[in-house]
Every structure is written in structure tokens, then in C-alpha cells.
Design an enzyme around this catalytic site. Structure first.
Site, PDB file in Angstrom:
ATOM      1  N   SER A  46     -83.040  -9.374  48.804  1.00 34.43           N
ATOM      2  CA  SER A  46     -82.007  -9.282  49.031  1.00 34.43           C
ATOM      3  C   SER A  46     -81.441 -10.761  49.745  1.00 34.43           C
ATOM      4  CB  SER A  46     -80.948  -8.052  48.904  1.00 34.43           C
ATOM      5  OG  SER A  46     -79.368  -8.509  49.541  1.00 34.43           O
ATOM      6  N   GLY A  47     -80.500 -11.986  50.040  1.00 33.16           N
ATOM      7  CA  GLY A  47     -80.170 -12.275  51.433  1.00 33.16           C
ATOM      8  C   GLY A  47     -79.087 -11.813  52.188  1.00 33.16           C
ATOM      9  N   LEU A  48     -78.206 -10.541  51.789  1.00 34.05           N
ATOM     10  CA  LEU A  48     -77.333  -9.672  52.080  1.00 34.05           C
ATOM     11  C   LEU A  48     -78.192  -8.562  52.435  1.00 34.05           C
ATOM     12  CD1 LEU A  48     -74.898  -9.372  52.605  1.00 34.05           C
ATOM     13  CD2 LEU A  48     -74.436  -7.869  50.657  1.00 34.05           C
ATOM     14  N   ASP A  58     -74.901 -12.592  56.181  1.00 32.33           N
ATOM     15  CA  ASP A  58     -75.119 -13.690  55.470  1.00 32.33           C
ATOM     16  C   ASP A  58     -74.715 -14.696  54.907  1.00 32.33           C
ATOM     17  OD1 ASP A  58     -76.690 -14.180  52.855  1.00 32.33           O
ATOM     18  OD2 ASP A  58     -74.975 -12.380  51.110  1.00 32.33           O
ATOM     19  N   ASP A  85     -83.973 -13.771  46.962  1.00 32.70           N
ATOM     20  CA  ASP A  85     -83.310 -14.512  47.145  1.00 32.70           C
ATOM     21  C   ASP A  85     -83.027 -15.600  47.807  1.00 32.70           C
ATOM     22  OD1 ASP A  85     -79.772 -15.159  47.369  1.00 32.70           O
ATOM     23  OD2 ASP A  85     -80.162 -13.810  48.471  1.00 32.70           O
ATOM     24  N   ASP A  87     -80.956 -18.439  48.597  1.00 28.78           N
ATOM     25  CA  ASP A  87     -79.976 -18.745  49.152  1.00 28.78           C
ATOM     26  C   ASP A  87     -79.511 -19.604  48.359  1.00 28.78           C
ATOM     27  OD1 ASP A  87     -78.459 -15.981  50.914  1.00 28.78           O
ATOM     28  OD2 ASP A  87     -78.981 -17.119  52.531  1.00 28.78           O
ATOM     29  N   GLU A 114     -78.953 -20.716  44.577  1.00 25.37           N
ATOM     30  CA  GLU A 114     -77.133 -20.906  44.017  1.00 25.37           C
ATOM     31  C   GLU A 114     -76.761 -22.123  44.908  1.00 25.37           C
ATOM     32  OE1 GLU A 114     -76.874 -17.335  46.806  1.00 25.37           O
ATOM     33  OE2 GLU A 114     -74.801 -18.500  47.508  1.00 25.37           O
ATOM     34  N   LYS A 120     -74.191 -21.032  53.501  1.00 25.58           N
ATOM     35  CA  LYS A 120     -73.773 -20.370  52.204  1.00 25.58           C
ATOM     36  C   LYS A 120     -73.576 -19.644  52.830  1.00 25.58           C
ATOM     37  CE  LYS A 120     -75.330 -17.281  50.880  1.00 25.58           C
ATOM     38  NZ  LYS A 120     -75.498 -16.570  49.658  1.00 25.58           N
ATOM     39  N   ASN A 122     -71.641 -15.251  51.958  1.00 27.30           N
ATOM     40  CA  ASN A 122     -72.007 -14.011  50.852  1.00 27.30           C
ATOM     41  C   ASN A 122     -70.531 -14.383  49.295  1.00 27.30           C
ATOM     42  OD1 ASN A 122     -70.819 -11.534  49.639  1.00 27.30           O
ATOM     43  ND2 ASN A 122     -73.423 -11.594  50.097  1.00 27.30           N
ATOM     44  N   SER A 123     -70.976 -13.945  48.731  1.00 21.11           N
ATOM     45  CA  SER A 123     -69.539 -14.457  47.486  1.00 21.11           C
ATOM     46  C   SER A 123     -68.722 -13.192  47.348  1.00 21.11           C
ATOM     47  CB  SER A 123     -70.576 -13.570  45.966  1.00 21.11           C
ATOM     48  OG  SER A 123     -72.384 -15.427  46.065  1.00 21.11           O
ATOM     49  N   ARG A 157     -78.373 -20.581  39.942  1.00 26.07           N
ATOM     50  CA  ARG A 157     -77.340 -19.344  40.106  1.00 26.07           C
ATOM     51  C   ARG A 157     -76.579 -20.298  40.327  1.00 26.07           C
ATOM     52  NH1 ARG A 157     -77.052 -14.396  44.918  1.00 26.07           N
ATOM     53  NH2 ARG A 157     -74.219 -14.942  45.240  1.00 26.07           N
ATOM     54  N   HIS A 188     -73.088 -15.730  38.662  1.00 30.00           N
ATOM     55  CA  HIS A 188     -71.758 -14.408  39.181  1.00 30.00           C
ATOM     56  C   HIS A 188     -70.313 -14.145  38.431  1.00 30.00           C
ATOM     57  CE1 HIS A 188     -72.732 -11.572  42.299  1.00 30.00           C
ATOM     58  NE2 HIS A 188     -72.894 -12.010  43.834  1.00 30.00           N
TER      59      HIS A 188
HETATM   60  C1  SPV Z   1     -77.952 -10.646  48.055  1.00 28.82           C
HETATM   61  O1  SPV Z   1     -78.140  -9.814  47.193  1.00 28.82           O
HETATM   62  O2  SPV Z   1     -77.878 -11.603  48.743  1.00 28.82           O
HETATM   63  C2  SPV Z   1     -76.768 -11.704  46.346  1.00 28.82           C
HETATM   64  C3  SPV Z   1     -75.861 -10.954  45.613  1.00 28.82           C
HETATM   65  O3  SPV Z   1     -76.759 -12.743  46.282  1.00 28.82           O
HETATM   66  S1  SPV Z   1     -74.567 -10.688  46.246  1.00 28.82           S
HETATM   67  O4  SPV Z   1     -74.321 -10.681  47.455  1.00 28.82           O
HETATM   68  O5  SPV Z   1     -73.462 -10.681  45.714  1.00 28.82           O
HETATM   69  O6  SPV Z   1     -73.975 -12.273  46.524  1.00 28.82           O
HETATM   70 MG    MG Z   2     -77.713 -13.679  47.823  1.00 28.43          MG
END
Ligand code: SPV
Ligand code: MG
Length: 293
Positions: A46-48, A58, A85, A87, A114, A120, A122-123, A157, A188
Site C-alpha cells: 500500500s502506498g498509504l 500519501d 500500489d 500510485d 491510478e 497524487k 490519497n483518495s 485504477r 475505488h
Molecule cells: C493505498 O492503500 O495506498 C491505496 C488505497 O491506494 S487508498 O488509501 O484507499 O486510496
Molecule cells: Mg495508494
């Protein structure tokens, strides 16, 4: 553990199989080992979580090489496939294909890219999630597809719902990304219920496998995803969040008690740590390779 060729083939199998698959978040070697021992058949780098564990936001603050280095530790610590991930690919088509090539060299089994720009965000943070142009993003996907080996899984994504666009916009993008060569679609959502994800899945009708990240709609039972023909669920950040909760609790207790006596039973024992990281294998190797006394 023997990461490598065997694990690369099986991420595709996991995603393509008719059984609902689960990927567990890992952000370093330790979390990868724990998730693997818990029985997960695949991991989500996971990027986050990786950026959080480095103390970064993130928002592409961690460089792509830092992410690749962490992925190497994750791959080393597991024998199950790792979906990374990626990104937005850290730039244009050229940066995205370089990222994919280096990830594959380090033993990752696939990457998610994505449809946003660089950097980017974080979503789940804020409302500014400008989407990439469909054609430009399709070029990013094609470049990754042309660069990576055929075993390497490319997931496109779609951030349309995150950015407040319609289901139709998400579907138009899904069709374009399938055309560009994606192996699966990650759709997502930041809603607390799964309705827009399920509507997408119904309209998309599994033209490519669908991957979801139910971080916000965590109450929906997974049977709903099985019934909807979803391919894969990602538990995206829960090792990192468990670490925060655990470390916060222990730090505050040790700080106020000025003692570690009360928390000894609450932390993992050193024996558990040594077994997790395979110290027994090193002892056996020493018997075999070190000269005797
Ligand atoms: C991550 O885990 O970094 C993701 C999922 O991309 S989210 O944080 O929900 O965007
Ligand atoms: Mg991410």
C-alpha cells in the site's frame, strides 16, 4: 520462502479465479511476514501504508525508488505474490513503465496505476482529485503492458467516483483501460456504503476482473461481493493502522508508568519475533556451513 517466478504466476490466478480473493496490506518485511503467516494468499504493498511508515504523506512524498526498495523487503519476507500500489505511475508513460520494470525486477507480481496526475493525493484526503485525460492515461497503461513480462499483472485504477464523477464516466474509463491492455480494473469509492461499487460491477459485467478497496464501506459483508462477481478485495491499510494503535498504547503506558513491567504481557514476546523472522533457519544453516568447534 522462495519468492520469484512461482509467485508471479499466481497473482494472475488469484485475480482470475472464480473464488473471491483477499489481499492484505503490508508496508515492510515484518508486516509482510505477519500477513503471510496469517494465511493470506497475496499481499498489497500500500502506498498509504508505506509512506506513513516512512513518516511521509500519501502525496508522492516518498520517491519511486524508496517505494521500490520497500517492495523488495516485502517480497523477501513472503512467498505469496505482491500487488504494488504504483500510485499514478510517478509521471507520464515513461515513468510508469520504468516503475513497472523495476518492480518486476525486485519480484513484485503486479502493479496498480491510478488515473490521476503526479503528485497524487490519497483518495480520502480533500476534494481535489483531478483525473488524468483518458487517452494520456491509456498510453501510460500501454507503455507498462509493453514493458513488463506477460506474467506481470497490470491493474488500472479508476478514480472517477472518488473525484465525484458519474458511474458512466467510470464505465467509459473502464472500457478505455481494458482496450489499452489492463488485466483488471480497480474501482475505488469513498462512500460508507457499497452501492456505487456494486452498481459499477453490475454494469461492467466482468469484462475484466474487478478489484475493490472497502476501507470506507467496511460494514458490507463480503458475501455481497461474492454475489456481485467481484474478483478481489484489498484490506488496504490495516496492518499500518494496527501498528499505530499498538504503538500509541504502549508508548503512552511506558511514558506514564516509567516502567515496562505492566506491558510485558501485551507486546509480542522475543521468541515470537525470532520465530517470525526465521532465526531457527539461521541456526540450522550455521550447523551446515560453519566449521565445527
Ligand atoms: C493505498 O492503500 O495506498 C491505496 C488505497 O491506494 S487508498 O488509501 O484507499 O486510496
Ligand atoms: Mg495508494
Amino acid at each position: 520462502s522462495s519468492p520469484g517466478a512461482a509467485s508471479k504466476a499466481s497473482l494472475r490466478d488469484l485475480i482470475l479465479s472464480n473464488d473471491l480473493a483477499f489481499l492484505m496490506e503490508a508496508h515492510d518485511g515484518l508486516s509482510a511476514a505477519i500477513a503471510t503467516q496469517a494465511g493470506f494468499k497475496g499481499l498489497w504493498a500500500s502506498g498509504l501504508s508505506i509512506s506513513s511508515s516512512l513518516g511521509y504523506r500519501d502525496a508522492n512524498e516518498a520517491s519511486w525508488t524508496q517505494v521500490v526498495d520497500v517492495v523488495e523487503h516485502i517480497v523477501d519476507a513472503t512467498d505469496v505474490p505482491v500487488l504494488v500500489d504504483g500510485d499514478s505511475g510517478f509521471g507520464n508513460f515513461n515513468n510508469a513503465r520504468l516503475l513497472a520494470r523495476k518492480l518486476e525486477q525486485r519480484g513484485a507480481s503486479g502493479v496498480v496505476i491510478e488515473d490521476k496526475g503526479f503528485p497524487k493525493m490519497n483518495s480520502f484526503v480533500g476534494d481535489r482529485h483531478p483525473l488524468a485525460d483518458i487517452n494520456e492515461f491509456s498510453g501510460r497503461l500501454k507503455a507498462v503492458k509493453d514493458t513488463a513480462s506477460s506474467d506481470f499483472v497490470l491493474v488500472a485504477r479508476i478514480e472517477a467516483l472518488i473525484a465525484g464523477h458519474s458511474l458512466d464516466e467510470a464505465l467509459i474509463r473502464a472500457h478505455a483501460y481494458a482496450e489499452a491492455g489492463a488485466d483488471a480494473i480497480l474501482i475505488h469509492s469513498r462512500k460508507a456504503v457499497a452501492d456505487e461499487i456494486l452498481a459499477f460491477a453490475q454494469a461492467w459485467a466482468n469484462r475484466l476482473p474487478v478489484i475493490i478497496v472497502p476501507t470506507k464501506y467496511f460494514r458490507t459483508p463480503v458475501s455481497n461481493y461474492r454475489n456481485a462477481g467481484i474478483s478481489t478485495v484489498i484490506w488496504a491499510n490495516h496492518n499500518m493502522r494496527a501498528a499505530i494503535a499498538g504503538m500509541r498504547n504502549i508508548c503512552s503506558r511506558i511514558h506514564s508508568d516509567e516502567s515496562i513491567a505492566a506491558i510485558e504481557e501485551q507486546v509480542a514476546g522475543l521468541d515470537e519475533l525470532f520465530s517470525l523472522i526465521g532465526y531457527d533457519e539461521l541456526a540450522r544453516a550455521e550447523e551446515r556451513y560453519l566449521p565445527g568447534p
